[in-house]
Motif scaffolding. Structure first.
Motif, short mmCIF file in Angstrom:
data_model
loop_
_atom_site.label_atom_id
_atom_site.label_comp_id
_atom_site.label_asym_id
_atom_site.label_seq_id
_atom_site.Cartn_x
_atom_site.Cartn_y
_atom_site.Cartn_z
N LEU A 1 2.81 -0.49 5.53
CA LEU A 1 2.71 0.53 4.49
C LEU A 1 3.31 0.03 3.17
O LEU A 1 2.77 0.30 2.09
N LEU A 2 4.42 -0.70 3.26
CA LEU A 2 5.02 -1.27 2.05
C LEU A 2 4.09 -2.31 1.41
O LEU A 2 4.07 -2.46 0.18
N GLY A 3 3.34 -3.01 2.24
CA GLY A 3 2.47 -4.06 1.73
C GLY A 3 1.25 -3.56 1.01
O GLY A 3 0.59 -4.33 0.29
N ILE A 4 0.91 -2.28 1.17
CA ILE A 4 -0.30 -1.74 0.51
C ILE A 4 -0.18 -1.83 -1.00
O ILE A 4 -1.18 -2.03 -1.70
N ILE A 5 1.04 -1.71 -1.54
CA ILE A 5 1.21 -1.80 -2.99
C ILE A 5 0.73 -3.14 -3.53
O ILE A 5 0.23 -3.23 -4.66
#
Length: 619
Positions: free
Chosen positions: A440-444
């Motif tokens: 989820l953090l990597g979606i940015i």
């Protein structure tokens, strides 16, 4: 076999495994490698990372070619190997992960927490390499490789198909979608781009105008990122028991593919010219301090020391495994692969440069530019380009997976070490939960502005942490814990004491070089760049916060640890107590420090930190 008795260790070696059986509630059984080969393959996969494949060839060529190997190998021996050995050995001895292993010097437990923070910072963006590789693998199955043509929806008027250009006598070529002839020099100055460049920039990344323009989420990359974490989770579903089986494929397959590619490319014209360009030494470069600095930095990037992953993997080893031999083999294999990947890369670039009739220096690239622009364009010139492209990106995926296995395992191990009775039986859920959070953090980073964020984080995240952590490891082991005590611990494991040369390196030479390298890195600091884009003025402030964040736990834990002793002791005595191994420090095959033979009363004679250090080294 180890000696049967060591008076300094406190108990006979043959009795260690049976001590402490009645010390209250039995602890949860810690995992261990099913076979020693699984550990070695896991570490080979970890050490042979994308930096070896995509960064080393460029760094080597830029800094004198074959001459660069002189400072590289020298610094590998006097800084890289000792740091690797210390991190692996203290964890193998104690059977503890990145945080708990610092029980040998509680005052510096923040170092272990800092290494965990570095992993948490780098993993969300690093996994994008895996996502891009999966996306390229899918596109490699197309009848026409999409990075070889300019007639696609994402292409601009500046796209030039190099492979289909027609050359004139004056070394110009006709761009297919422009109306004028452009010289080779003008090709660079005009801003024209190859199909591979435009595919990566406008299809894969769909990059926005800048850091402040976040733009839309690129769902095709999010899907590939999700697939990456699903693979990681499935391979780690049973911890090292399952990942140890996966590495038989993920660690060995890249060597098969890299060798196959090398043999194929060598048969093409221009490959030998590329090798010559790579290995010819330029000894004048050795007079430049920058070359030595980059050699030291490359050693640390490629070995991966300071992140806690080396220690985490070693903590699952058999207690009596030969730590010294293993570390020596792994460092040789890791850096040998770096050199070999350079041969493959420049053979490929030499073939490509002759194919499109441009100087080889104009096609040399670094990092993502090499892996996702230059290599695809070069492999498209080979027979069966779809096959070779698919295999190449499969290799990048395998190499990246091996690194991410340990990046996940280092945090999962730290959590389970901290709460063994609560989390040991929930390892699968802990692993899945961490993978989900990091995904989820990597979606940015999958947004249109993601490439700018990627560059900013990558520019700073490793700038301070690894050097500081490795320096403190050497100082803590050599000057606080004591080289002689450490040597006895090594002898307890393998039956031989620490070689004198390693004692000297750990105590003086290695930390001195690391400190000098750290200072020079700060003095040569340059703000981040992304092509011709200039980052906003506040971007370096964000970057330095990212760089400093892994170091913040160090002073915090120093204060916490000292305060624990101040209820009944003075500040000076509290500091001395915080420098001594705590109740959790003992060999992995014992269950308490009493079994190990640590007696706090033996240290009553110590009155200052300096006398404490001397006492340990003179014991």
């Amino acid at each position: 076999m180890p000696r049967q008795e060591d008076s300094d260790a406190g108990v006979p070696i043959t009795e260690l495994s049976c001590q402490g059986e009645n010390k209250g509630e039995p602890a949860q059984q810690r995992q261990s490698w099913s076979r020693h080969l699984e550990y070695m393959l896991t570490m080979v996969g970890f050490c042979v990372a994308l930096g070896n494949i995509l960064r080393f060839p460029y760094i080597c060529n830029r800094n004198g070619g074959g001459a660069f190997l002189i400072p590289f190998i020298l610094l590998l021996c006097i800084t890289g190997f000792p740091s690797f050995f210390v991190e692996a050995t203290i964890s193998q001895f104690s059977g503890k992960g990145a945080k708990k292993v610092w029980s040998f010097c509680p005052l510096l437990k923040g170092v272990g927490v800092g290494s965990l923070l570095m992993n948490c910072l780098y993993m969300p963006y690093y996994t994008l390499f895996l996502a891009w590789s999966i996306y390229y693998m899918v596109k490699s199955c197309s009848s026409v490789l999409p990075w070889t043509t300019c007639g696609n929806s994402w292409n601009t008027d500046l796209c030039v198909e190099d492979a289909n250009t027609t050359y004139n006598d004056n070394n110009t070529f006709m761009a297919r979608n422009t109306s004028e002839a452009i010289t080779l020099k003008g090709y660079r100055e005009n801003g024209t781009r190859t199909p591979a460049e435009e595919f990566f920039r406008y299809n894969v990344l769909n990059v926005s105008t800048g850091l402040e323009d976040v733009g839309a989420v690129q769902w095709h990359i999010v899907g590939c990122l999700c697939a990456s974490y699903v693979i990681i989770f499935l391979c780690l579903i049973r911890g090292i028991k399952s990942s140890g089986k996966a590495v038989y494929v993920t660690a060995l397959l890249p060597y098969v593919l890299l060798t196959s590619l090398f043999i194929t490319v060598l048969q093409e014209p221009g490959a030998l010219d590329g090798l010559y360009h790579y290995i010819i030494p330029d000894f004048t470069k050795l007079h430049d301090i920058k070359v030595w600095l980059e050699a030291c930095l490359q050693v640390f990037y490629s070995l991966g020391v300071g992140f806690g992953m080396i220690g985490t993997a070693a903590s699952y080893k058999n207690f009596h495994a030969s730590c010294l031999k293993d570390c020596l083999i792994l460092t040789i294999v890791s850096e040998g692969t770096s050199i070999f990947s350079g041969l493959v890369t420049f053979a490929t670039l030499g073939f490509m440069s002759q194919k499109v009739d441009v100087p080889i220096g104009t096609v040399v690239a670094n990092g993502p530019g090499l892996g996702f622009v230059t290599y695809p364009a070069a492999l498209a010139q080979l027979p069966l380009p779809q096959l070779w492209s698919f295999l190449f990106f499969l290799m990048l995926l395998m190499v990246g997976l091996d690194t991410q296995f340990l990046a996940v395992e280092v945090l999962v191990t730290a959590l389970i070490d901290q709460y063994p009775r609560k989390l040991s039986q929930w390892r699968m859920l802990v692993t899945g939960g961490y993978c989900l959070i990091v995904f989820l953090l990597g979606i940015i980073f999958c947004t249109q502005g993601g490439p700018y964020m990627f560059q900013l984080v990558d520019w700073y995240v490793f700038s301070l942490g690894p050097m500081v952590i490795c320096s403190l490891e050497c100082v803590a082991v050599a000057w606080i814990y004591g080289t002689n005590r450490f040597s006895r611990d090594v002898e307890t494991m393998i039956g031989k004491p620490l070689p004198m040369i390693l004692k000297i390196l750990l105590a003086v030479i290695t930390p001195a070089i690391l400190i000098v390298t750290f200072i020079l890195t700060l003095l040569r600091y340059q703000p981040p760049t992304y092509g011709k884009y200039e980052f906003p003025s506040y971007a370096p402030a964000i970057g330095w916060f990212i760089a400093v964040l892994p170091l913040l736990p160090i002073p915090v834990y120093m204060v916490i640890t000292v305060r624990k002793h101040m209820a009944t002791n003075s500040v000076k005595k509290s500091v001395r107590l915080a420098l001594r191994p705590d109740d959790e420090w003992h060999p992995a095959i014992t269950r308490s420090p009493q079994d190990y033979g640590i007696n706090r009363q033996d240290n009553k004679r110590i009155t200052t930190l300096s006398s404490y250090c001397c006492a340990n080294n003179e014991a």
